[in-house]
Each structure stands twice: as structure tokens, then as C-alpha cells.
Design a protein around this motif. Structure first.
Motif, PDB file in Angstrom:
ATOM      1  N   ASP A  11      -0.538   5.378  -7.231  1.00 32.12           N
ATOM      2  CA  ASP A  11      -0.945   4.305  -6.341  1.00 32.12           C
ATOM      3  C   ASP A  11      -0.114   4.459  -5.060  1.00 32.12           C
ATOM      4  O   ASP A  11       0.950   5.079  -5.084  1.00 32.12           O
ATOM      5  CB  ASP A  11      -0.652   2.968  -7.030  1.00 32.12           C
ATOM      6  CG  ASP A  11      -0.743   1.807  -6.082  1.00 32.12           C
ATOM      7  OD1 ASP A  11      -1.771   1.701  -5.383  1.00 32.12           O
ATOM      8  OD2 ASP A  11       0.213   1.004  -6.019  1.00 32.12           O
ATOM      9  N   ASP A  13       0.331   1.765  -1.932  1.00 26.15           N
ATOM     10  CA  ASP A  13       1.055   0.574  -1.463  1.00 26.15           C
ATOM     11  C   ASP A  13       1.777  -0.145  -2.609  1.00 26.15           C
ATOM     12  O   ASP A  13       1.165  -0.514  -3.601  1.00 26.15           O
ATOM     13  CB  ASP A  13       0.083  -0.384  -0.762  1.00 26.15           C
ATOM     14  CG  ASP A  13      -0.633   0.284   0.407  1.00 26.15           C
ATOM     15  OD1 ASP A  13      -0.060   1.209   1.003  1.00 26.15           O
ATOM     16  OD2 ASP A  13      -1.773  -0.121   0.709  1.00 26.15           O
ATOM     17  N   GLY A  14       3.075  -0.346  -2.457  1.00 24.07           N
ATOM     18  CA  GLY A  14       3.861  -1.007  -3.497  1.00 24.07           C
ATOM     19  C   GLY A  14       4.432  -0.030  -4.512  1.00 24.07           C
ATOM     20  O   GLY A  14       5.233  -0.409  -5.367  1.00 24.07           O
ATOM     21  N   THR A  15       4.014   1.226  -4.416  1.00 21.20           N
ATOM     22  CA  THR A  15       4.501   2.261  -5.341  1.00 21.20           C
ATOM     23  C   THR A  15       5.255   3.345  -4.574  1.00 21.20           C
ATOM     24  O   THR A  15       6.388   3.692  -4.910  1.00 21.20           O
ATOM     25  CB  THR A  15       3.331   2.878  -6.134  1.00 21.20           C
ATOM     26  OG1 THR A  15       2.680   1.833  -6.866  1.00 21.20           O
ATOM     27  CG2 THR A  15       3.816   3.951  -7.086  1.00 21.20           C
ATOM     28  N   ASP A 142       1.979  -0.281  -9.364  1.00 24.37           N
ATOM     29  CA  ASP A 142       2.720  -1.550  -9.452  1.00 24.37           C
ATOM     30  C   ASP A 142       1.864  -2.699  -9.972  1.00 24.37           C
ATOM     31  O   ASP A 142       2.346  -3.823 -10.081  1.00 24.37           O
ATOM     32  CB  ASP A 142       3.313  -1.927  -8.087  1.00 24.37           C
ATOM     33  CG  ASP A 142       2.241  -2.238  -7.046  1.00 24.37           C
ATOM     34  OD1 ASP A 142       1.261  -1.471  -6.966  1.00 24.37           O
ATOM     35  OD2 ASP A 142       2.386  -3.247  -6.333  1.00 24.37           O
ATOM     36  N   ASP A 146      -3.644  -0.714 -11.969  1.00 24.66           N
ATOM     37  CA  ASP A 146      -3.206   0.688 -12.024  1.00 24.66           C
ATOM     38  C   ASP A 146      -3.037   1.137 -13.477  1.00 24.66           C
ATOM     39  O   ASP A 146      -3.420   2.254 -13.846  1.00 24.66           O
ATOM     40  CB  ASP A 146      -1.884   0.860 -11.266  1.00 24.66           C
ATOM     41  CG  ASP A 146      -2.035   0.572  -9.778  1.00 24.66           C
ATOM     42  OD1 ASP A 146      -2.940   1.151  -9.162  1.00 24.66           O
ATOM     43  OD2 ASP A 146      -1.244  -0.221  -9.245  1.00 24.66           O
TER      44      ASP A 146
HETATM   45 MG   LIG Z   1      -0.070  -1.045  -5.291  1.00 21.72          MG
END
Ligand SMILES: [Mg+2]
Length: 199
Positions: A11, A13-15, A142, A146
Motif C-alpha cells: 500500500d 499512503d500510510g504505509t 495500514d 489491505d
Molecule cells: Mg494506506
């Protein structure tokens, strides 16, 4: 001749980069999570292919353009190059069920938790003579979507506590990752690349 490869499906964004609470639309908004680039470089050195699988519904919502998403992905490529790393492929889904769009609705079935983008990547790698070893491949992200995407695609899901950190939600929905790590670096160095202890 066919070659078997292991893949880290990631992933974005956020990962890999910090979640900024909205869609990342520019290079300025793309901030790497600590040591994420180093972790990706280590995974590549260990022989993993890197494939990014991202929902970018901001496109259907009119918040970001495909051009902006592509430019941010290119920026990630440049950041990884500084670590002598890269990613092999990148797939993103522009659609959102609540934001109908004449151009993007055809891609709705790609949206995570659907495993469609992973399946597409496997198919595309196959055309290069690379057969993905699903049992030796991982999906790191995240969010619950996912984990679910990884499970449905038949790869090993890992949840990271960065970004939205949906660990509690995973339990609530009984969608369990194989492993939970503090961040991408820990997931890769502390779990994927570290041999099981002999205890
Ligand atoms: Mg994410």
C-alpha cells in the motif's frame, strides 16, 4: 524460460509515506515514513519485486488528477533511486462507489479490498516470464482493506501501525493479518527478512 519471483505488494499512503488526512496531490505532501525507503531497498536486495497497490479515489472525487498521482509516484521512484532501489510496478484505482464518474466507474471492481489489482500485477509479471510465488509473497498496508486484499489474493498480509493503524478494526471485523509490525521497516527487517528463531 520462466522464473519464480516473490513480491512485496505495498500500500502507499500510510504505509510508505505519511498519511496526511487527505489525498496526496503534490511532491510536497509526500513525506516518507522513517526508513521506509531503506526497508524497500533491503527487500529488493533480498530478491523481492516491489509492487505498489493503491486506492486513489480522490481522482473520481475530483480532488486529485491522474497526472498528480503519477507525478507523486514518479517522485517516490526518485526517492528510492537515492537508495539504489525502485519499485517494479504501480497500480492504483481511481474509482469510488459513492462518487460515480463516467470515465472511472469501469475500474470500480479494482478498488481494495478487491484483489483485482494484485491479480492484474501477477498477470502482467507473467507476460515478462515471471511467475509470482504467492505463498512467498506479502501484502503490507495500514488498513483492514489491505489485509483483506492480501488474504483474497492468496498472499501473506501484514498490518503496519503507521497511517490509519487499523489493528483494532481488524480484530473487530475478524480479518486477521499474519503479522502486525510498528512500521514498514520493522515489517521487512524484523519479520519478512529475519529467519524464524530456533527456539
Ligand atoms: Mg494506506
Amino acid at each position: 524460460m520462466e522464473q519464480s519471483v516473490k513480491v512485496l505488494f505495498l500500500d502507499r499512503d500510510g504505509t510508505i509515506n505519511k498519511d496526511i488526512g487527505s489525498y496526496v496531490s503534490s511532491r510536497e505532501e509526500f513525506i516518507l515514513i522513517d526508513r521506509a525507503d531503506e526497508a524497500i531497498a533491503l527487500a529488493r536486495q533480498a530478491g523481492f519485486r516491489i509492487v505498489i497497490i493503491s486506492n486513489q479515489a480522490g481522482i473520481a472525487r475530483g480532488i486529485v488528477t491522474p497526472w498528480q498521482v503519477d507525478d507523486v509516484n514518479q517522485y517516490l521512484r526518485e526517492l528510492l533511486a537515492l537508495r539504489q532501489a525502485s519499485y517494479d510496478r504501480c497500480y492504483y484505482c481511481p474509482s469510488h462507489p459513492e462518487y460515480p464518474h463516467p470515465e472511472y466507474d469501469q475500474f470500480l471492481d479494482c478498488r481494495k479490498p478487491s484483489p483485482r489489482m494484485v491479480e492484474q500485477a501477477v498477470e502482467d509479471l507473467r507476460k515478462e516470464g515471471l511467475v509470482v510465488d504467492l505463498a512467498g509473497s506479502f501484502f503490507i498496508g495500514d488498513k483492514v482493506i489491505d489485509v483483506e486484499c492480501g488474504l483474497r489474493a492468496g498472499v501473506r498480509p501484514i498490518l503496519v501501525r503507521t497511517g490509519h493503524n487499523e489493528e483494532a478494526l481488524c480484530h473487530q471485523r475478524r480479518i486477521f493479518p499474519e503479522h502486525v509490525a510498528d512500521d514498514l521497516y520493522q515489517a521487512i527487517t524484523g519479520y519478512i527478512l529475519s529467519p524464524p528463531s530456533a527456539s
